[in-house]
Design a protein around this motif. Structure first.
Motif, PDB file in Angstrom:
ATOM      1  N   ARG A  87       0.846  -1.204   0.000  1.00  0.00           N
ATOM      2  CA  ARG A  87       0.000   0.000   0.000  1.00  0.00           C
ATOM      3  C   ARG A  87       0.877   1.248   0.000  1.00  0.00           C
ATOM      4  O   ARG A  87       1.268   1.750   1.052  1.00  0.00           O
ATOM      5  CB  ARG A  87      -0.926  -0.022   1.217  1.00  0.00           C
ATOM      6  N   ASP A 111      -3.960  -2.681   8.262  1.00  0.00           N
ATOM      7  CA  ASP A 111      -5.277  -2.191   7.858  1.00  0.00           C
ATOM      8  C   ASP A 111      -5.484  -0.782   8.417  1.00  0.00           C
ATOM      9  O   ASP A 111      -5.855   0.154   7.696  1.00  0.00           O
ATOM     10  CB  ASP A 111      -6.348  -3.160   8.398  1.00  0.00           C
ATOM     11  N   ASP A 171      -4.954   3.245   6.372  1.00  0.00           N
ATOM     12  CA  ASP A 171      -5.980   4.288   6.260  1.00  0.00           C
ATOM     13  C   ASP A 171      -5.427   5.622   6.756  1.00  0.00           C
ATOM     14  O   ASP A 171      -5.663   6.670   6.163  1.00  0.00           O
ATOM     15  CB  ASP A 171      -7.240   3.924   7.078  1.00  0.00           C
TER      16      ASP A 171
HETATM   17 MG    MG Z   1      -9.024  -1.164   5.580  1.00  0.00          MG
END
Ligand code: MG
Ligand code: IPM
Length: 358
Positions: free
Chosen positions: A106, A247, A251
């Motif tokens: 990411r 996770d 964000d």
């Molecule tokens: Mg997420």
């Protein structure tokens, strides 16, 4: 070359943004002489409505038979009351697991043109930042034993986190290998002052770090990391962490770039078949209104070209087109930030990126 791509549009804005990425890929194919064949499959809430299952077998088989997978987003209020194993989100976890995609990349990069949209003060943003979050994707608490049992205060729910050395090592290797191609710094994030899984994580990472003497390594506790990301994001290069921490931190990292609507991701395993998806969700509040930002999905398609197909010039051209469009001042509503001006919609943004390809 010819490539087969499974499309999992999913729910909410998933449909619009995947269509945008398909247009961009098709144009790239025309320019560079590749054929991309797209086959749509059901996933998420839409799949529940049509088949009763969030992840039909046909979808898993279709993905396994394709060269790569492009996913939009899943979920929405309509399916929020479904039992845990029938929720749209379960399909996302299920397809990642079924395809063996344990490495989730990411990237959180500040586009210079979007500095003004970052919620961070200008002196903190400084020269910008370019972070690669490497999230473990098929283990940990999102996949551990769960259920209900009798506890001290009566009936209780529980979830469990488990990690093996094998799982930690393979994600660690992915992170160190990526760091070697970047500025050679790895921060491993854990909660080793409390969690046993984190202590094993840390020991395993330390052993691995010795095999990468050219890479600068450090550990950081997750609570501190959450703070450091908004205090001084530039200190990070590659971050490697567990499924749940990744996770949450991804964000946070996406928001400081100006918008969660900008961030792409790649999920990889031991083969070249990967799954590529924006890190944002299905945004049911704006679905079907031509307001979604397609850039995260378009950049995910660029990651597919780079990581699954080895087409780096083609990937570069998509990234350059996005840069140019942003530099020209075009903005969807989510990245308007402090700019004055009228936001454009998903379609108009897509057309601009397609036109900027060369
Ligand atoms: Mg997420
Ligand atoms: C993400 C999402 C998913 C995850 C959910 C929808 C299962 O939040 O991709 O970050 O937790 O992985």
């Amino acid at each position: 070359m010819e490539y087969s791509i499974a499309l999992l549009k999913g729910d909410g804005i998933g449909v619009e943004i995947v269509d945008s990425a398909v247009e961009v890929l098709t144009r790239v194919g025309e320019i560079y002489g590749h054929i991309f064949n797209f086959t749509p499959y059901l996933i998420g809430g839409t799949a529940i409505d049509e088949t009763g299952e969030p992840l039909p077998k046909e979808t898993v088989d279709g993905c396994l038979a394709s060269d790569s997978v492009l996913l939009g987003a899943v979920g929405g209020p309509r399916w929020d009351d479904m039992p845990g194993d029938k929720r749209p989100e379960k399909a996302l976890l299920g397809i990642r697991y079924a395809l063996g995609l344990y490495t989730n990349l990411r990237p959180a990069k500040l586009f210079p043109a979007l500095k003004g949209a970052s919620p961070l003060r200008e002196d903190i943003v400084g020269a910008g930042f370019d972070i690669m979050i490497v999230r473990e994707l098929t283990g940990g608490i999102y996949f551990g034993d769960r259920g209900y049992r009798e506890g001290k205060f009566g009936r209780e729910a529980f979830d469990t986190e488990a990690y093996s050395i094998t799982e930690i090592e393979r994600i660690g290797k992915a992170a160190f290998d990526i760091a070697r191609k970047r500025s050679k710094r790895v921060t491993s994030i854990d909660k080793a002052n409390v969690l046993e899984t984190s202590r094993l994580w840390r020991r395993t990472m330390h052993a691995l770090a010795e095999r990468y003497p050219d890479v600068e390594y450090r550990d950081m506790l997750v609570d501190n990391a959450a703070m450091q990301l908004v205090r001084d994001p530039e200190q990070f290069d590659v971050i490697v962490t567990s499924n749940m921490f990744g996770d949450i931190l991804s964000d946070e990292a996406s928001q400081i770039t100006g918008s969660i609507g900008m961030l792409a991701s790649a999920s990889l395993g031991d083969t070249t078949r990967g799954m590529y998806e924006p890190i944002h969700g299905s945004a049911p509040d704006i679905a079907g209104q031509d307001k979604a930002n397609p850039i995260a999905t378009i950049l995910s398609a660029a990651m597919m070209l780079r990581y699954s197909f080895g087409l780096s010039a083609e990937a570069d051209s998509i990234e350059a087109a996005v840069d140019n469009v942003l530099n020209s001042g075009a903005r969807t509503a989510d990245i308007l930030g402090t700019c004055d001006g009228v936001p454009i919609g998903c379609r108009a943004m897509t057309e601009k990126v397609v036109a900027a390809l060369e």
